[in-house]
Design a protein around this motif. Structure first.
Motif, PDB file in Angstrom:
ATOM      1  N   PRO A  29      72.955 -33.860 112.242  1.00  0.00           N
ATOM      2  CA  PRO A  29      74.038 -33.873 111.373  1.00  0.00           C
ATOM      3  C   PRO A  29      73.538 -33.158 110.355  1.00  0.00           C
ATOM      4  O   PRO A  29      74.420 -32.066 109.541  1.00  0.00           O
ATOM      5  N   ALA A  30      72.242 -33.292 109.879  1.00  0.00           N
ATOM      6  CA  ALA A  30      71.809 -32.502 108.577  1.00  0.00           C
ATOM      7  C   ALA A  30      71.429 -31.049 109.166  1.00  0.00           C
ATOM      8  O   ALA A  30      71.790 -30.029 108.036  1.00  0.00           O
ATOM      9  N   VAL A  31      71.295 -30.572 110.111  1.00  0.00           N
ATOM     10  CA  VAL A  31      70.962 -29.407 110.464  1.00  0.00           C
ATOM     11  C   VAL A  31      72.339 -28.498 110.384  1.00  0.00           C
ATOM     12  O   VAL A  31      72.412 -27.615 110.004  1.00  0.00           O
ATOM     13  N   LEU A  32      73.399 -29.036 111.245  1.00  0.00           N
ATOM     14  CA  LEU A  32      74.776 -28.436 111.155  1.00  0.00           C
ATOM     15  C   LEU A  32      75.332 -28.403 109.775  1.00  0.00           C
ATOM     16  O   LEU A  32      76.043 -27.560 109.427  1.00  0.00           O
ATOM     17  N   THR A  33      74.867 -29.437 108.918  1.00  0.00           N
ATOM     18  CA  THR A  33      75.210 -29.272 107.428  1.00  0.00           C
ATOM     19  C   THR A  33      74.723 -28.126 106.703  1.00  0.00           C
ATOM     20  O   THR A  33      75.372 -27.324 106.115  1.00  0.00           O
ATOM     21  N   GLY A  34      73.304 -27.834 107.074  1.00  0.00           N
ATOM     22  CA  GLY A  34      72.806 -26.766 106.528  1.00  0.00           C
ATOM     23  C   GLY A  34      73.222 -25.671 107.011  1.00  0.00           C
ATOM     24  O   GLY A  34      73.290 -24.588 106.436  1.00  0.00           O
ATOM     25  N   LEU A  35      73.397 -25.527 108.232  1.00  0.00           N
ATOM     26  CA  LEU A  35      74.265 -24.234 108.972  1.00  0.00           C
ATOM     27  C   LEU A  35      75.540 -23.797 108.041  1.00  0.00           C
ATOM     28  O   LEU A  35      75.753 -22.628 107.793  1.00  0.00           O
ATOM     29  N   ARG A  36      76.375 -24.719 107.904  1.00  0.00           N
ATOM     30  CA  ARG A  36      77.578 -24.603 107.352  1.00  0.00           C
ATOM     31  C   ARG A  36      77.279 -24.163 105.772  1.00  0.00           C
ATOM     32  O   ARG A  36      77.974 -23.292 105.140  1.00  0.00           O
ATOM     33  N   ASN A  37      76.366 -24.924 104.919  1.00  0.00           N
ATOM     34  CA  ASN A  37      75.919 -24.316 103.771  1.00  0.00           C
ATOM     35  C   ASN A  37      75.453 -22.812 103.591  1.00  0.00           C
ATOM     36  O   ASN A  37      75.642 -22.208 102.908  1.00  0.00           O
ATOM     37  N   GLY A  38      74.416 -22.715 104.881  1.00  0.00           N
ATOM     38  CA  GLY A  38      73.876 -21.099 105.006  1.00  0.00           C
ATOM     39  C   GLY A  38      75.038 -20.340 105.211  1.00  0.00           C
ATOM     40  O   GLY A  38      74.741 -19.089 104.431  1.00  0.00           O
ATOM     41  N   LEU A  39      75.785 -20.418 105.919  1.00  0.00           N
ATOM     42  CA  LEU A  39      77.053 -19.431 106.150  1.00  0.00           C
ATOM     43  C   LEU A  39      77.833 -19.005 104.752  1.00  0.00           C
ATOM     44  O   LEU A  39      78.105 -18.173 104.719  1.00  0.00           O
ATOM     45  N   SER A  40      78.143 -20.097 104.166  1.00  0.00           N
ATOM     46  CA  SER A  40      78.860 -20.146 102.791  1.00  0.00           C
ATOM     47  C   SER A  40      78.023 -19.252 102.034  1.00  0.00           C
ATOM     48  O   SER A  40      78.327 -18.292 101.166  1.00  0.00           O
ATOM     49  N   LEU A  41      76.721 -19.348 101.779  1.00  0.00           N
ATOM     50  CA  LEU A  41      75.775 -18.685 100.987  1.00  0.00           C
ATOM     51  C   LEU A  41      75.625 -17.245 101.431  1.00  0.00           C
ATOM     52  O   LEU A  41      75.448 -16.186 100.559  1.00  0.00           O
ATOM     53  N   ALA A  42      75.700 -17.056 102.844  1.00  0.00           N
ATOM     54  CA  ALA A  42      75.625 -15.758 103.400  1.00  0.00           C
ATOM     55  C   ALA A  42      76.938 -14.718 102.836  1.00  0.00           C
ATOM     56  O   ALA A  42      76.623 -13.682 102.545  1.00  0.00           O
ATOM     57  N   TRP A  43      77.921 -15.554 102.701  1.00  0.00           N
ATOM     58  CA  TRP A  43      79.200 -14.763 102.128  1.00  0.00           C
ATOM     59  C   TRP A  43      78.756 -14.330 100.477  1.00  0.00           C
ATOM     60  O   TRP A  43      79.003 -13.252 100.014  1.00  0.00           O
ATOM     61  N   MET A  44      78.418 -15.305  99.874  1.00  0.00           N
ATOM     62  CA  MET A  44      77.911 -14.961  98.524  1.00  0.00           C
ATOM     63  C   MET A  44      76.773 -13.901  98.422  1.00  0.00           C
ATOM     64  O   MET A  44      77.056 -12.927  97.582  1.00  0.00           O
ATOM     65  N   PHE A  45      75.751 -14.163  99.298  1.00  0.00           N
ATOM     66  CA  PHE A  45      74.787 -13.022  99.024  1.00  0.00           C
ATOM     67  C   PHE A  45      75.328 -11.311  99.523  1.00  0.00           C
ATOM     68  O   PHE A  45      74.875 -10.433  99.191  1.00  0.00           O
ATOM     69  N   MET A  46      76.262 -11.695 100.441  1.00  0.00           N
ATOM     70  CA  MET A  46      76.882 -10.535 101.039  1.00  0.00           C
ATOM     71  C   MET A  46      77.488  -9.483  99.819  1.00  0.00           C
ATOM     72  O   MET A  46      77.466  -8.294  99.913  1.00  0.00           O
ATOM     73  N   VAL A  47      78.124 -10.180  98.780  1.00  0.00           N
ATOM     74  CA  VAL A  47      78.423  -9.552  97.677  1.00  0.00           C
ATOM     75  C   VAL A  47      77.446  -8.785  97.070  1.00  0.00           C
ATOM     76  O   VAL A  47      77.641  -7.646  96.645  1.00  0.00           O
ATOM     77  N   ALA A  48      76.571  -9.325  96.687  1.00  0.00           N
ATOM     78  CA  ALA A  48      75.066  -8.803  96.022  1.00  0.00           C
ATOM     79  C   ALA A  48      74.662  -7.717  96.995  1.00  0.00           C
ATOM     80  O   ALA A  48      74.320  -6.528  96.612  1.00  0.00           O
ATOM     81  N   ALA A  49      74.751  -8.050  98.131  1.00  0.00           N
ATOM     82  CA  ALA A  49      74.189  -7.071  98.979  1.00  0.00           C
ATOM     83  C   ALA A  49      75.056  -5.614  99.162  1.00  0.00           C
ATOM     84  O   ALA A  49      74.409  -4.661  99.195  1.00  0.00           O
ATOM     85  N   GLU A  50      76.320  -5.778  99.070  1.00  0.00           N
ATOM     86  CA  GLU A  50      77.024  -4.472  99.018  1.00  0.00           C
ATOM     87  C   GLU A  50      77.148  -3.844  97.794  1.00  0.00           C
ATOM     88  O   GLU A  50      77.757  -2.673  97.557  1.00  0.00           O
ATOM     89  N   LEU A  51      76.391  -4.169  96.853  1.00  0.00           N
ATOM     90  CA  LEU A  51      76.117  -3.414  95.655  1.00  0.00           C
ATOM     91  C   LEU A  51      75.074  -2.434  95.702  1.00  0.00           C
ATOM     92  O   LEU A  51      74.873  -1.396  94.882  1.00  0.00           O
TER      93      LEU A  51
END
Length: 273
Positions: free
Chosen positions: A192-214
């Motif tokens: 359960p904690a690992v899967l919650t971490g995966l969901r949070n990681g995917l959300s943060l990946a989208w956020m970092f994507m914006v910075a990456a595309e700069l």
């Protein structure tokens, strides 16, 4: 005599008919639709300046003006980068998180470093990655992987640390090896904690994507945001933001569905909804 617990309402079970579940899911659209309608009315009535906050219909017109092929190209470029970066960062985080969670020596050596690195903002990595990797796709993918790494790492470590000690002692009484203990006790209990971490990681990946595309990008939603800002077109900026929100919600919904199936064995209130 009925107790207070007997009078508590029971949660809706997973076996409820689909016709009863759909209205509950549709409730999630009420607030966004009301907000969009309110913005439309405010702009059309002159209460809000359309140059700063465009009406939703103008944002839709901007998307249509770009053309389906152009929009699909931006969405595809960003989605591909997020997928590759997330898989790389999450895979490494699961391995390192399991090592730190299972080994006190690894925890003492690695965890302080990762906790310090976790506090570095995404934009602070950009100049360093440009120096190391240039301006091609590599720095973009590495930055997204960095964003995905830390939530997954934290979930894996916390999940393993929080496993009930009695389960471990019982497994040892039955003579389970270290590998069998990890596979049959620790990993399922930490899931359960690992899967919650995966969901949070995917959300943060989208956020970092914006910075990456700069980083010298010519395709992607981050590039569309920058292009809209430089041209002074708020409609393009809001179009990119709405696309990011929709893609983030879609990917999180898919991850949440996978989480429910993987944790179907749980007998909990959340699992019954």
């Amino acid at each position: 005599m009925n107790t207070a617990a007997d009078r508590l309402p029971l949660p809706r079970t997973a076996g409820a008919p689909a016709a009863l579940r759909w209205p509950r899911r549709a409730l999630g659209l009420v607030v966004p639709l009301l907000l969009l309608g309110g913005v439309e009315l405010a702009v059309r009535s002159g209460l809000v300046e359309g140059r700063l906050l465009p009406a939703p219909t103008e944002v839709l017109s901007a998307l249509l003006g770009l053309g389906a092929a152009d929009v699909a190209g931006h969405v595809g470029a960003s989605s591909g980068r997020v997928a590759l970066g997330f898989v790389a960062g999450a895979s490494l985080a699961l391995v390192v998180g399991a090592l730190v969670g299972l080994s006190q020596l690894a925890e003492a050596l690695l965890d302080p470093l990762f906790q310090a690195l976790r506090a570095i903002p995404s934009l602070a990595w950009v100049p360093l990655l440009l120096l190391w990797l240039g301006i091609d796709e590599a720095p973009k993918l590495v930055l997204i992987a960095i964003g995905a790494f830390f939530p997954v790492y934290m979930g894996a470590v916390a999940g393993i640390r929080d496993v009930d000690r009695k389960l471990v002692e019982l497994a040892r009484l039955y003579g389970l090896s270290r590998v069998a203990l990890a596979r049959r006790v620790l990993l399922p209990a930490a899931a359960p904690a690992v899967l919650t971490g995966l969901r949070n990681g995917l959300s943060l990946a989208w956020m970092f994507m914006v910075a990456a595309e700069l980083i010298a990008a010519t395709r992607g939603l981050g590039y569309l945001l920058t292009d809209g800002r430089e041209m002074g077109r708020a409609d393009l900026v809001f179009a990119a933001i709405l696309l990011l929100a929709a893609l983030g919600k879609l990917s999180d919904g898919l991850m949440r569905r996978w989480e429910r199936r993987a944790l179907a064995w749980r007998d909990s209130v959340g699992a019954s909804r």
